[in-house]
Scaffold this motif. Structure first.
Motif, PDB file in Angstrom:
ATOM      1  N   GLU A   6      -3.112  10.506  71.899  1.00  0.00           N
ATOM      2  CA  GLU A   6      -4.552  10.362  71.700  1.00  0.00           C
ATOM      3  C   GLU A   6      -5.149  11.747  71.486  1.00  0.00           C
ATOM      4  O   GLU A   6      -4.966  12.640  72.283  1.00  0.00           O
ATOM      5  CB  GLU A   6      -5.200   9.690  72.916  1.00  0.00           C
ATOM      6  N   LYS A   7      -5.840  11.885  70.356  1.00  0.00           N
ATOM      7  CA  LYS A   7      -6.445  13.161  70.006  1.00  0.00           C
ATOM      8  C   LYS A   7      -7.885  12.889  69.601  1.00  0.00           C
ATOM      9  O   LYS A   7      -8.158  12.540  68.468  1.00  0.00           O
ATOM     10  CB  LYS A   7      -5.670  13.806  68.850  1.00  0.00           C
ATOM     11  N   GLY A   8      -8.786  12.962  70.562  1.00  0.00           N
ATOM     12  CA  GLY A   8     -10.170  12.644  70.256  1.00  0.00           C
ATOM     13  C   GLY A   8     -10.290  11.190  69.842  1.00  0.00           C
ATOM     14  O   GLY A   8      -9.748  10.294  70.474  1.00  0.00           O
ATOM     15  N   LEU A   9     -10.974  10.946  68.741  1.00  0.00           N
ATOM     16  CA  LEU A   9     -11.172   9.583  68.262  1.00  0.00           C
ATOM     17  C   LEU A   9     -10.042   9.094  67.373  1.00  0.00           C
ATOM     18  O   LEU A   9      -9.914   7.908  67.125  1.00  0.00           O
ATOM     19  CB  LEU A   9     -12.500   9.497  67.483  1.00  0.00           C
ATOM     20  N   ALA A  10      -9.227  10.022  66.879  1.00  0.00           N
ATOM     21  CA  ALA A  10      -8.177   9.647  65.933  1.00  0.00           C
ATOM     22  C   ALA A  10      -6.797   9.885  66.550  1.00  0.00           C
ATOM     23  O   ALA A  10      -6.364  11.023  66.699  1.00  0.00           O
ATOM     24  CB  ALA A  10      -8.317  10.468  64.651  1.00  0.00           C
ATOM     25  N   PRO A  11      -6.095   8.818  66.921  1.00  0.00           N
ATOM     26  CA  PRO A  11      -4.757   9.016  67.480  1.00  0.00           C
ATOM     27  C   PRO A  11      -3.778   9.500  66.414  1.00  0.00           C
ATOM     28  O   PRO A  11      -3.939   9.222  65.231  1.00  0.00           O
ATOM     29  CB  PRO A  11      -4.364   7.621  67.972  1.00  0.00           C
ATOM     30  N   VAL A  12      -2.782  10.245  66.849  1.00  0.00           N
ATOM     31  CA  VAL A  12      -1.717  10.707  65.961  1.00  0.00           C
ATOM     32  C   VAL A  12      -0.485   9.867  66.268  1.00  0.00           C
ATOM     33  O   VAL A  12      -0.072   9.750  67.415  1.00  0.00           O
ATOM     34  CB  VAL A  12      -1.427  12.206  66.177  1.00  0.00           C
ATOM     35  N   LEU A  13       0.062   9.263  65.219  1.00  0.00           N
ATOM     36  CA  LEU A  13       1.233   8.413  65.369  1.00  0.00           C
ATOM     37  C   LEU A  13       2.485   9.175  64.971  1.00  0.00           C
ATOM     38  O   LEU A  13       2.441  10.017  64.089  1.00  0.00           O
ATOM     39  CB  LEU A  13       1.088   7.165  64.498  1.00  0.00           C
ATOM     40  N   LEU A  14       3.593   8.827  65.603  1.00  0.00           N
ATOM     41  CA  LEU A  14       4.864   9.451  65.259  1.00  0.00           C
ATOM     42  C   LEU A  14       5.959   8.401  65.378  1.00  0.00           C
ATOM     43  O   LEU A  14       6.188   7.856  66.457  1.00  0.00           O
ATOM     44  CB  LEU A  14       5.163  10.633  66.186  1.00  0.00           C
ATOM     45  N   ASP A  15       6.600   8.100  64.262  1.00  0.00           N
ATOM     46  CA  ASP A  15       7.712   7.158  64.233  1.00  0.00           C
ATOM     47  C   ASP A  15       8.954   7.947  63.826  1.00  0.00           C
ATOM     48  O   ASP A  15       8.939   8.649  62.816  1.00  0.00           O
ATOM     49  CB  ASP A  15       7.417   6.045  63.220  1.00  0.00           C
TER      50      ASP A  15
END
Length: 123
Positions: A6-15
């Motif tokens: 979770e990074k502020g309002l925009a989550p960072v996804l990693l697959d």
């Protein structure tokens, strides 16, 4: 393995997936200093666990990268290339592609339009 930070309002996804001696890495979102350590640590753990020879970074869902993340990409390139491996970037968005071009990373890393094409290039 699918992870989210979770990074502020925009989550960072990693697959991250391992196939054909290659680590397939599919990040999404804005990749900057706030997620660089998360990205680096997860890539290192995956490389240690899977003993991958190559890395394919699918950047199609990445809207921004900064210099800290370029450093993460370069560090993983150095790690796999010293053992004869390669790194290929797949489908970067235009604004991300421009940053990669300006940084010079495309001089040492390959580029492909799809993961399938990248895997074919890696043999």
């Amino acid at each position: 393995m699918q992870l989210t930070i979770e990074k502020g309002l925009a989550p960072v996804l990693l697959d991250i997936e391992f196939t054909q001696d290659t680590l397939l890495v599919r990040p999404g979102g804005e990749l900057d200093l706030s997620v660089a350590d998360f990205l680096r640590n997860n890539l290192e753990e995956s490389l240690d666990r899977e003993s991958a020879r190559n890395i394919v970074f699918n950047l199609s869902k990445v809207s921004f990268v900064d210099s800290s993340v370029l450093g993460v990409l370069l560090g993983r390139y150095k790690r796999v290339s010293k053992n004869g491996g390669s790194v290929i970037i797949v489908s970067p968005q235009p604004q991300v592609r421009r940053i990669l071009e300006l940084s010079g990373l495309f001089r040492i890393m390959g580029e492909s339009d799809s993961e399938a094409e990248a895997l074919r290039k890696l043999g």
